[in-house]
Design an enzyme around this catalytic site. Structure first.
Site, PDB file in Angstrom:
ATOM      1  N   ASN A   7     105.688  28.689  20.007  1.00  0.00           N
ATOM      2  CA  ASN A   7     105.163  27.593  19.484  1.00  0.00           C
ATOM      3  C   ASN A   7     104.301  27.898  18.442  1.00  0.00           C
ATOM      4  O   ASN A   7     103.625  26.716  17.817  1.00  0.00           O
ATOM      5  CB  ASN A   7     105.078  26.424  20.428  1.00  0.00           C
ATOM      6  CG  ASN A   7     103.756  26.655  20.909  1.00  0.00           C
ATOM      7  OD1 ASN A   7     103.347  27.802  21.099  1.00  0.00           O
ATOM      8  ND2 ASN A   7     103.100  25.718  21.551  1.00  0.00           N
ATOM      9  N   ASP A  20     101.945  26.642  25.242  1.00  0.00           N
ATOM     10  CA  ASP A  20     102.089  25.579  26.149  1.00  0.00           C
ATOM     11  C   ASP A  20     101.948  25.719  27.604  1.00  0.00           C
ATOM     12  O   ASP A  20     101.137  25.289  28.256  1.00  0.00           O
ATOM     13  CB  ASP A  20     103.705  25.137  26.157  1.00  0.00           C
ATOM     14  CG  ASP A  20     104.172  24.266  24.772  1.00  0.00           C
ATOM     15  OD1 ASP A  20     103.182  23.789  24.255  1.00  0.00           O
ATOM     16  OD2 ASP A  20     105.173  24.354  24.456  1.00  0.00           O
ATOM     17  N   ALA A  28     114.473  22.338  33.861  1.00  0.00           N
ATOM     18  CA  ALA A  28     114.607  23.659  33.812  1.00  0.00           C
ATOM     19  C   ALA A  28     115.030  23.779  32.225  1.00  0.00           C
ATOM     20  O   ALA A  28     115.859  24.737  31.938  1.00  0.00           O
ATOM     21  CB  ALA A  28     115.845  24.166  34.438  1.00  0.00           C
ATOM     22  N   GLY A  29     114.195  23.097  31.395  1.00  0.00           N
ATOM     23  CA  GLY A  29     114.223  23.450  29.891  1.00  0.00           C
ATOM     24  C   GLY A  29     113.387  24.161  29.396  1.00  0.00           C
ATOM     25  O   GLY A  29     112.591  25.127  30.099  1.00  0.00           O
ATOM     26  N   LYS A  75     112.028  26.747  17.978  1.00  0.00           N
ATOM     27  CA  LYS A  75     111.259  27.368  18.974  1.00  0.00           C
ATOM     28  C   LYS A  75     111.835  28.806  19.273  1.00  0.00           C
ATOM     29  O   LYS A  75     111.158  29.754  19.522  1.00  0.00           O
ATOM     30  CB  LYS A  75     110.664  26.739  19.962  1.00  0.00           C
ATOM     31  CG  LYS A  75     109.787  25.636  19.646  1.00  0.00           C
ATOM     32  CD  LYS A  75     109.298  24.764  21.180  1.00  0.00           C
ATOM     33  CE  LYS A  75     108.163  23.884  20.936  1.00  0.00           C
ATOM     34  NZ  LYS A  75     107.687  23.423  22.013  1.00  0.00           N
ATOM     35  N   ARG A 135     118.408  18.423  37.239  1.00  0.00           N
ATOM     36  CA  ARG A 135     119.619  17.372  37.223  1.00  0.00           C
ATOM     37  C   ARG A 135     121.004  18.327  37.179  1.00  0.00           C
ATOM     38  O   ARG A 135     121.522  18.173  37.926  1.00  0.00           O
ATOM     39  CB  ARG A 135     119.656  16.671  36.105  1.00  0.00           C
ATOM     40  CG  ARG A 135     120.614  15.646  35.710  1.00  0.00           C
ATOM     41  CD  ARG A 135     120.439  14.654  34.662  1.00  0.00           C
ATOM     42  NE  ARG A 135     120.341  15.439  33.280  1.00  0.00           N
ATOM     43  CZ  ARG A 135     120.163  14.978  32.154  1.00  0.00           C
ATOM     44  NH1 ARG A 135     120.153  13.635  32.034  1.00  0.00           N
ATOM     45  NH2 ARG A 135     120.254  15.866  31.142  1.00  0.00           N
ATOM     46  N   THR A 136     120.761  19.360  36.264  1.00  0.00           N
ATOM     47  CA  THR A 136     122.126  20.264  35.932  1.00  0.00           C
ATOM     48  C   THR A 136     121.504  21.471  36.882  1.00  0.00           C
ATOM     49  O   THR A 136     120.876  22.092  36.347  1.00  0.00           O
ATOM     50  CB  THR A 136     122.278  20.730  34.621  1.00  0.00           C
ATOM     51  OG1 THR A 136     122.412  19.415  33.943  1.00  0.00           O
ATOM     52  CG2 THR A 136     123.567  21.117  34.448  1.00  0.00           C
TER      53      THR A 136
END
Ligand code: ATR
Length: 281
Positions: A92, A107, A132-133, A71, A156-157
């Protein structure tokens, strides 16, 4: 489905591609709506992306979808990139007109359409996004475009939320994106919560990215996971009185936006869902 000399090909390139639902979704729609297209998947090896793109151009494909892991890498082979896809940094969907390749990210478009179908207008709303991806970036960019008031970003990070906020806030010359830790999240002023992480997805369906969270009934909660249809996050939010939406809206929505870009044909979401439900979804 009749294949003849006028049938146009549409591809999905990525690796792996064998678990994708896209061929079933697209081909069912082309068949139902008598559209002379065939959608096929192509598992492209790491060093053969350029060849794959050149091949699709040479064979006059109507366009193609791009999935993991290409992508981002696909960007360097495109002649033009839509403004939102550029900001997201991932494509995409690619259209192909007279050898000209233009990249989009459907998306975020599919996500916004899903919200609007629920009667939710993002303008001036307060939103929390978990993750945050890539999916989070796509949703953030389209929510910013729709004029949200603020986006609390939880990941998480934490460092990744800080970086994403810095990047998007500087592009928008604003402080709309606010990175926070999960424990700082309070429901009181939240109009919308969106989970973009795989937490709760099959087969680890006991996961909940907001374990023990106290929701307010006015908050709309969206999980972009579609398997299971109701994740633990959505079960809990619904139990506490929230309106919820699963990832089927975004899954179908992004496919319909891609079809619109390739063919100009605008298929109704509800009609499409009826065709796919119980059969493919
Ligand atoms: P996608 O394109 O689907 O968004 P991605 O770019 O790999 O996929 O992003 C996945 C997101 O889900 C990331 O924000 C990731 O958090 P990290 O940045 O800490 O990796 C988050 N994520 C993935 N697995 C997770 C887990 N088990 N718990 C919490 N967050 C998770």
């Amino acid at each position: 489905m009749t294949i003849n000399n006028n049938t146009r090909l549409i591809g999905l390139i990525g690796s792996p591609v064998e678990h994708s639902l896209s061929p079933s979704i697209h081909n069912a729609l082309y068949d139902t709506f008598d559209m002379n297209f065939v959608y096929m998947t192509f598992d492209v090896k790491a060093n053969e992306l350029q060849k794959a793109v050149e091949g699709m151009c040479a064979l006059s494909f109507a366009g193609f979808n791009v999935t993991i892991p290409y992508k981002q890498e696909i960007l360097k082979f495109l002649d033009d990139i839509d403004e939102e896809a550029k900001m997201i940094g991932a494509v995409n969907t690619v259209t192909l007109h007279n050898g000209n390749l233009k990249g989009y990210n459907t998306d975020g478009m599919g996500f916004i359409e899903g919200l609007k179908r629920m009667g939710f207008n993002p303008l001036n709303k307060d939103v929390a996004i978990i993750g945050a991806g890539g999916a989070s970036r796509a949703i953030c960019v389209y929510l910013l475009k729709e004029g949200v008031r603020c986006i609390y970003l939880i990941n998480r990070t934490h460092q990744k939320s800080l970086e994403l906020a810095k990047e998007f806030n500087s592009q928008y010359n604003s402080e709309i994106i606010i990175p926070i830790e999960k424990q700082e999240l309070k429901c009181a002023n939240l109009d919308l919560i969106v989970n973009t992480t795989p937490v709760g997805m099959w087969p680890q369906i006991s996961g909940n990215p907001l374990e023990d969270f106290k929701f307010c009934a006015h908050t709309v909660v969206v999980d972009i996971i579609y398997n299971p249809k109701e994740t633990r996050l959505l079960q809990e939010a619904r139990r506490q009185g929230c309106t919820v939406q699963n990832g089927i809206d975004m899954l179908i929505g992004q496919a319909l936006e891609s079809i619109k870009l390739w063919t100009g044909i605008d298929i109704s979401y509800n009609h499409c869902k009826k065709i796919l439900e119980g059969n493919i979804l």
